[in-house]
Write an enzyme that holds these catalytic residues in place. Structure first.
Site, PDB file in Angstrom:
ATOM      1  CG  ASP A   1      -3.323  34.684  30.820  1.00 54.66           C
ATOM      2  OD1 ASP A   1      -4.255  34.606  30.700  1.00 54.66           O
ATOM      3  OD2 ASP A   1      -2.278  34.816  31.557  1.00 54.66           O
TER       4      ASP A   1
ATOM      5  CG  ASP B   1      -1.085  23.314  30.995  1.00 55.80           C
ATOM      6  OD1 ASP B   1      -0.313  22.843  30.357  1.00 55.80           O
ATOM      7  OD2 ASP B   1      -0.858  23.099  32.237  1.00 55.80           O
TER       8      ASP B   1
ATOM      9  CE1 TYR C   1     -17.332  30.521  37.937  1.00 55.42           C
ATOM     10  CE2 TYR C   1     -19.418  30.018  39.509  1.00 55.42           C
ATOM     11  CZ  TYR C   1     -18.489  29.810  38.255  1.00 55.42           C
ATOM     12  OH  TYR C   1     -18.854  28.766  37.069  1.00 55.42           O
TER      13      TYR C   1
ATOM     14  CB  THR D   1     -15.097  19.707  35.903  1.00 56.30           C
ATOM     15  OG1 THR D   1     -15.241  21.014  36.732  1.00 56.30           O
ATOM     16  CG2 THR D   1     -16.429  19.733  34.677  1.00 56.30           C
TER      17      THR D   1
ATOM     18  CE  LYS E   1     -18.807  31.301  34.999  1.00 60.29           C
ATOM     19  NZ  LYS E   1     -18.017  31.073  33.419  1.00 60.29           N
TER      20      LYS E   1
END
Length: 240
Positions: free
Chosen positions: A52, A30, A144, A179, A148
Site C-alpha cells: 500500500d 490487491d 485530483y 479503464t 496530477k
C-alpha cells in the site's frame, strides 16, 4: 518496477514491458488482482509485491529490497493513483491527504529509493503517470487535478536533480482511456456529463495500450536524450 500494475494503464504497461522481453516487478495493493496480472505476463523472471503506497516511510526501503532481489532496477513506472471527482464544497482534508499521498508523495519516495547507485542498472529511468487534468482544468476534480499537476512539476525538478546520476525522469499525461476508473467516473458524473468529456477528445477515448506504448518508448534507448519532458497522450484533448 510498475506500480498500480494490477489494472488499467499499469497492467497494460507491465504487459507491454514483458512482451518486449523485460522482467517486471508488479506492485499493487490487491493480492488477487495482482495474481491475475502476473498470469498475463509473458516470459519468466517476473515478480509481484503487495504493498500500500500510502505507507510512505517504507517505500525507499521497499525499492532497495526489490532492487537487491532483481540485481538492480532499470526503471520505475508510477502508474498507481487515486481519482477524486467531487465538488469543492464536499472535499474533506482526508480526501486531499489520501489522493496526494498515493499520487504525489509516493512518487517522491519512489524516486528517493531509486536514486541510490546500488539500486540502478545502466541508463535508469523514471516515468510518472500524470493526466491531461494536470495540464488543463476541469470542474469537480480539483484535488485530483492538483495531484496530477504536481507530478508534472515533479518530473521536471527530478529530471534536473537526478541528471547528474544519469537518471531520466519524464511524465505522461493521458486523456480519458477506457479503464475501470473511467467507468467509475462515468457513474459518478452521469452519462450526459461523461458524453461531453468523450466528445472533447477529437480522436475519441483511448485505451490503456495507447498510453503503455508511450511509456515503453520513454523506458527504451530510443528516448535516451529525453528527460524532464511531459507528453500528452490524449487524443487531442489538450490541443484545444
Amino acid at each position: 518496477m510498475v506500480t498500480g500494475a494490477s489494472s488499467g494503464i499499469g497492467l497494460a504497461t507491465a504487459i507491454e514491458i514483458a512482451n518486449h522481453g523485460g522482467r517486471v516487478v508488479a506492485l499493487a495493493r490487491d493480492s488477487a488482482r495482482l495474481a491475475d496480472a502476473m498470469a498475463r505476463l509473458r516470459g519468466t523472471g517476473h515478480s509481484s509485491v503487495e504493498y500500500d503506497l500510502s505507507d510512505l516511510e517504507g517505500i525507499p526501503v521497499l525499492v532497495q529490497g526489490i532492487a537487491r532481489s532483481m540485481e538492480g532496477l532499470d526503471a520505475i513506472v508510477h502508474c498507481a493513483g487515486l481519482h477524486s471527482a467531487r465538488p469543492l464544497a464536499s472535499v474533506e482534508p482526508t480526501d486531499i491527504r489520501r489522493v496526494m499521498d498515493v499520487n504525489v508523495n509516493a512518487a517522491i519516495m519512489l524516486a528517493k529509493g531509486f536514486r541510490h547507485r546500488q539500486v540502478q542498472k545502466v541508463a535508469p529511468s523514471i516515468v510518472l503517470l500524470s493526466s491531461s487534468l494536470g495540464l488543463v482544468g476541469q470542474a469537480g476534480t480539483s484535488v485530483y487535478s492538483a495531484s496530477k499537476g504536481a507530478l508534472v512539476s515533479l518530473a521536471k525538478s527530478l529530471a534536473l536533480e537526478l541528471a547528474r546520476q544519469d537518471i531520466r525522469v519524464n511524465a505522461v499525461c493521458p486523456g480519458i482511456v477506457e479503464t475501470e476508473m473511467t467507468e467509475n467516473l462515468a457513474r459518478t458524473i452521469g452519462p450526459q456529463a461523461f458524453e461531453s468529456i468523450r466528445l472533447a477528445h477529437p480522436l475519441g477515448l483511448g485505451t490503456p495500450q495507447d498510453v503503455a506504448a508511450t511509456i515503453l518508448f520513454l523506458l527504451s534507448d530510443a528516448s535516451r536524450w529525453i528527460t524532464g519532458s511531459v507528453i500528452a497522450v490524449d487524443g487531442g484533448y489538450t490541443a484545444q
